[in-house]
Design a protein around this motif. Structure first.
Motif, PDB file in Angstrom:
ATOM      1  N   VAL A   1     -15.852   9.739   8.050  1.00  0.00           N
ATOM      2  CA  VAL A   1     -14.569   9.603   7.357  1.00  0.00           C
ATOM      3  C   VAL A   1     -13.815   8.454   8.006  1.00  0.00           C
ATOM      4  O   VAL A   1     -13.600   8.455   9.220  1.00  0.00           O
ATOM      5  N   MET A   2     -13.408   7.474   7.192  1.00  0.00           N
ATOM      6  CA  MET A   2     -12.745   6.286   7.708  1.00  0.00           C
ATOM      7  C   MET A   2     -11.422   6.066   6.985  1.00  0.00           C
ATOM      8  O   MET A   2     -11.292   6.381   5.794  1.00  0.00           O
ATOM      9  N   PRO A   3     -10.400   5.521   7.660  1.00  0.00           N
ATOM     10  CA  PRO A   3      -9.165   5.144   6.957  1.00  0.00           C
ATOM     11  C   PRO A   3      -9.451   4.028   5.971  1.00  0.00           C
ATOM     12  O   PRO A   3     -10.349   3.202   6.187  1.00  0.00           O
ATOM     13  N   ASP A   4      -8.706   3.992   4.886  1.00  0.00           N
ATOM     14  CA  ASP A   4      -8.929   3.000   3.832  1.00  0.00           C
ATOM     15  C   ASP A   4      -7.576   2.442   3.409  1.00  0.00           C
ATOM     16  O   ASP A   4      -6.800   3.119   2.742  1.00  0.00           O
ATOM     17  N   VAL A   5      -7.279   1.221   3.822  1.00  0.00           N
ATOM     18  CA  VAL A   5      -6.005   0.569   3.514  1.00  0.00           C
ATOM     19  C   VAL A   5      -6.294  -0.632   2.628  1.00  0.00           C
ATOM     20  O   VAL A   5      -6.886  -1.618   3.073  1.00  0.00           O
ATOM     21  N   ARG A   6      -5.893  -0.564   1.372  1.00  0.00           N
ATOM     22  CA  ARG A   6      -6.184  -1.635   0.419  1.00  0.00           C
ATOM     23  C   ARG A   6      -4.975  -1.899  -0.462  1.00  0.00           C
ATOM     24  O   ARG A   6      -4.473  -0.999  -1.132  1.00  0.00           O
ATOM     25  N   THR A   7      -4.520  -3.144  -0.464  1.00  0.00           N
ATOM     26  CA  THR A   7      -3.405  -3.536  -1.324  1.00  0.00           C
ATOM     27  C   THR A   7      -3.837  -3.475  -2.781  1.00  0.00           C
ATOM     28  O   THR A   7      -4.867  -4.062  -3.143  1.00  0.00           O
ATOM     29  N   PRO A   8      -3.105  -2.773  -3.648  1.00  0.00           N
ATOM     30  CA  PRO A   8      -3.469  -2.682  -5.062  1.00  0.00           C
ATOM     31  C   PRO A   8      -3.517  -4.057  -5.714  1.00  0.00           C
ATOM     32  O   PRO A   8      -2.762  -4.961  -5.365  1.00  0.00           O
ATOM     33  N   GLY A   9      -4.430  -4.207  -6.668  1.00  0.00           N
ATOM     34  CA  GLY A   9      -4.523  -5.437  -7.438  1.00  0.00           C
ATOM     35  C   GLY A   9      -5.545  -6.436  -6.939  1.00  0.00           C
ATOM     36  O   GLY A   9      -5.890  -7.379  -7.663  1.00  0.00           O
ATOM     37  N   LEU A  10      -6.036  -6.243  -5.728  1.00  0.00           N
ATOM     38  CA  LEU A  10      -7.052  -7.158  -5.217  1.00  0.00           C
ATOM     39  C   LEU A  10      -8.434  -6.729  -5.718  1.00  0.00           C
ATOM     40  O   LEU A  10      -8.707  -5.532  -5.856  1.00  0.00           O
ATOM     41  N   PRO A  11      -9.322  -7.694  -5.971  1.00  0.00           N
ATOM     42  CA  PRO A  11     -10.689  -7.333  -6.363  1.00  0.00           C
ATOM     43  C   PRO A  11     -11.367  -6.518  -5.269  1.00  0.00           C
ATOM     44  O   PRO A  11     -10.985  -6.581  -4.094  1.00  0.00           O
ATOM     45  N   ASP A  12     -12.383  -5.771  -5.650  1.00  0.00           N
ATOM     46  CA  ASP A  12     -13.075  -4.919  -4.691  1.00  0.00           C
ATOM     47  C   ASP A  12     -13.736  -5.707  -3.562  1.00  0.00           C
ATOM     48  O   ASP A  12     -13.988  -5.163  -2.491  1.00  0.00           O
ATOM     49  N   ASN A  13     -14.039  -6.971  -3.809  1.00  0.00           N
ATOM     50  CA  ASN A  13     -14.719  -7.770  -2.795  1.00  0.00           C
ATOM     51  C   ASN A  13     -13.754  -8.588  -1.941  1.00  0.00           C
ATOM     52  O   ASN A  13     -14.176  -9.432  -1.157  1.00  0.00           O
ATOM     53  N   VAL A  14     -12.452  -8.344  -2.059  1.00  0.00           N
ATOM     54  CA  VAL A  14     -11.452  -9.096  -1.302  1.00  0.00           C
ATOM     55  C   VAL A  14     -10.669  -8.132  -0.416  1.00  0.00           C
ATOM     56  O   VAL A  14     -10.148  -7.122  -0.883  1.00  0.00           O
ATOM     57  N   ARG A  15     -10.581  -8.455   0.865  1.00  0.00           N
ATOM     58  CA  ARG A  15      -9.796  -7.667   1.803  1.00  0.00           C
ATOM     59  C   ARG A  15      -8.652  -8.520   2.350  1.00  0.00           C
ATOM     60  O   ARG A  15      -8.853  -9.671   2.736  1.00  0.00           O
TER      61      ARG A  15
ATOM     62  N   ARG B   1     -14.690   7.420  -6.279  1.00  0.00           N
ATOM     63  CA  ARG B   1     -15.069   6.367  -5.336  1.00  0.00           C
ATOM     64  C   ARG B   1     -15.074   6.873  -3.897  1.00  0.00           C
ATOM     65  O   ARG B   1     -15.041   6.097  -2.960  1.00  0.00           O
ATOM     66  N   ASN B   2     -15.117   8.197  -3.766  1.00  0.00           N
ATOM     67  CA  ASN B   2     -15.179   8.830  -2.450  1.00  0.00           C
ATOM     68  C   ASN B   2     -13.928   8.589  -1.604  1.00  0.00           C
ATOM     69  O   ASN B   2     -13.990   8.538  -0.377  1.00  0.00           O
ATOM     70  N   ARG B   3     -12.765   8.442  -2.262  1.00  0.00           N
ATOM     71  CA  ARG B   3     -11.485   8.299  -1.573  1.00  0.00           C
ATOM     72  C   ARG B   3     -10.679   9.592  -1.700  1.00  0.00           C
ATOM     73  O   ARG B   3     -10.793  10.315  -2.691  1.00  0.00           O
ATOM     74  N   PHE B   4      -9.844   9.834  -0.692  1.00  0.00           N
ATOM     75  CA  PHE B   4      -8.983  11.008  -0.754  1.00  0.00           C
ATOM     76  C   PHE B   4      -7.797  10.817   0.179  1.00  0.00           C
ATOM     77  O   PHE B   4      -7.804   9.948   1.065  1.00  0.00           O
ATOM     78  N   THR B   5      -6.760  11.611  -0.039  1.00  0.00           N
ATOM     79  CA  THR B   5      -5.592  11.618   0.836  1.00  0.00           C
ATOM     80  C   THR B   5      -5.544  12.947   1.580  1.00  0.00           C
ATOM     81  O   THR B   5      -6.125  13.952   1.148  1.00  0.00           O
TER      82      THR B   5
ATOM     83  N   VAL C   1       0.851  -1.196   0.000  1.00  0.00           N
ATOM     84  CA  VAL C   1       0.000   0.000   0.000  1.00  0.00           C
ATOM     85  C   VAL C   1       0.884   1.242   0.000  1.00  0.00           C
ATOM     86  O   VAL C   1       1.620   1.481   0.956  1.00  0.00           O
ATOM     87  N   PRO C   2       0.838   2.059  -1.047  1.00  0.00           N
ATOM     88  CA  PRO C   2       1.775   3.177  -1.169  1.00  0.00           C
ATOM     89  C   PRO C   2       1.502   4.340  -0.233  1.00  0.00           C
ATOM     90  O   PRO C   2       2.421   5.057   0.152  1.00  0.00           O
ATOM     91  N   GLU C   3       0.240   4.573   0.139  1.00  0.00           N
ATOM     92  CA  GLU C   3      -0.091   5.712   0.994  1.00  0.00           C
ATOM     93  C   GLU C   3      -1.423   5.465   1.681  1.00  0.00           C
ATOM     94  O   GLU C   3      -2.237   4.656   1.240  1.00  0.00           O
ATOM     95  N   LEU C   4      -1.615   6.166   2.778  1.00  0.00           N
ATOM     96  CA  LEU C   4      -2.872   6.067   3.500  1.00  0.00           C
ATOM     97  C   LEU C   4      -3.921   6.923   2.810  1.00  0.00           C
ATOM     98  O   LEU C   4      -3.700   8.098   2.524  1.00  0.00           O
TER      99      LEU C   4
END
Length: 256
Positions: A131-145, A102-106, A64-67
């Motif tokens: 407002v919630m933190p969002d940590v997601r590894t790139p490349g994973l499908p939207d339904n996979v955490r 997608r309602n994301r921001f830094t 994950v490159p950034e929060l």
């Protein structure tokens, strides 16, 4: 179990809206993003503490490159249309924040925002959106955490909540949980933490290698024993979302 019930009840109250837990919390003198009453607000110094926690524990999610943060609706409320956010502070300070489709921001680090005692202000009412933190590894499908992502997300969320909460409440919870690592408390199957999903969910499966476990789900959430040591950071949670209302067949779907 009395200790656990009391601690989790207090924690749920705190984490549902940490800014609201601060006695005497007033709205900012000037709200540029909206004239709406009672907007969602977070102290900028709390957000900075969250950024520091992300940097400190980013080994949990090395890809994950950034929060990032996301605008999340509370249960029973749809996603807002074109939300706006900014850092606002004393002497008219304002720093607009760009929110994507997608309602994301830094949130950038800014000495000027800190000096102005800035606050992150969302032009949505806090009782409906957060407002919630969002940590997601790139490349994973939207339904996979990924589990490591969830672990880091929890640490950031708890850091922000602690920074905004009264010191007495934080000290009380530390004592009740017998640890300052609130995320680490959820390390047994008996104690789980809920993660909100953007869509209604009908199933959640935790898997790694040849084993899997069904997780409890709510209308728009799933529950997990976050730090059960037998599951590594690379374990995955696969979510199956409910079909959109009015679609033919009503078949659950596995991605938005």
């Amino acid at each position: 179990m009395g200790r656990v019930r009391l601690a989790l009840s207090l924690g749920a109250l705190l984490l549902s809206n940490p800014a609201a837990a601060v006695p005497g919390k007033d709205e900012p003198d000037t709200v540029h993003v909206s004239a709406i009453r009672n907007p969602e607000i977070h102290k900028y110094k709390a957000i900075l503490a969250g950024l520091d926690t992300f940097d400190k524990h980013r080994a949990l999610a090395p890809g994950v490159p950034e929060l990032r943060f996301r605008v999340a609706p509370r249960e029973g409320v749809g996603l807002p249309e074109q939300p706006k956010a900014s850092i606002e502070g004393e002497r008219g300070f304002m720093l607009p924040l760009a929110i994507d489709a997608r309602n994301r921001f830094t949130v950038p680090r800014s000495e000027a925002a800190l000096a102005a005692e800035g606050e992150l202000v969302l032009n949505q009412r806090r009782h409906f959106y957060q407002v919630m933190p969002d940590v997601r590894t790139p490349g994973l499908p939207d339904n996979v955490r990924r589990l490591g992502d969830l672990r880091l997300e929890c640490k950031v969320m708890i850091t922000i909540a602690k920074e905004e909460a009264p010191l007495l409440l934080v000290a009380t919870l530390n004592g009740l949980l017998r640890t300052r690592d609130w995320c680490g408390f959820f390390n047994e199957y008996a104690y789980t933490i809920d993660f909100r999903t953007e869509l209604p969910v009908v199933s959640a499966i935790l898997s790694e290698g040849n084993r899997s476990a069904a997780l409890k789900t709510g209308k728009q959430s799933f529950s997990i024993a976050l730090n059960e040591p037998s599951w590594s950071d690379d374990a995955l949670v696969e979510l199956t979302f409910a079909a959109p209302t009015g679609t033919a067949g009503g078949t659950p779907r596995t991605a938005p």
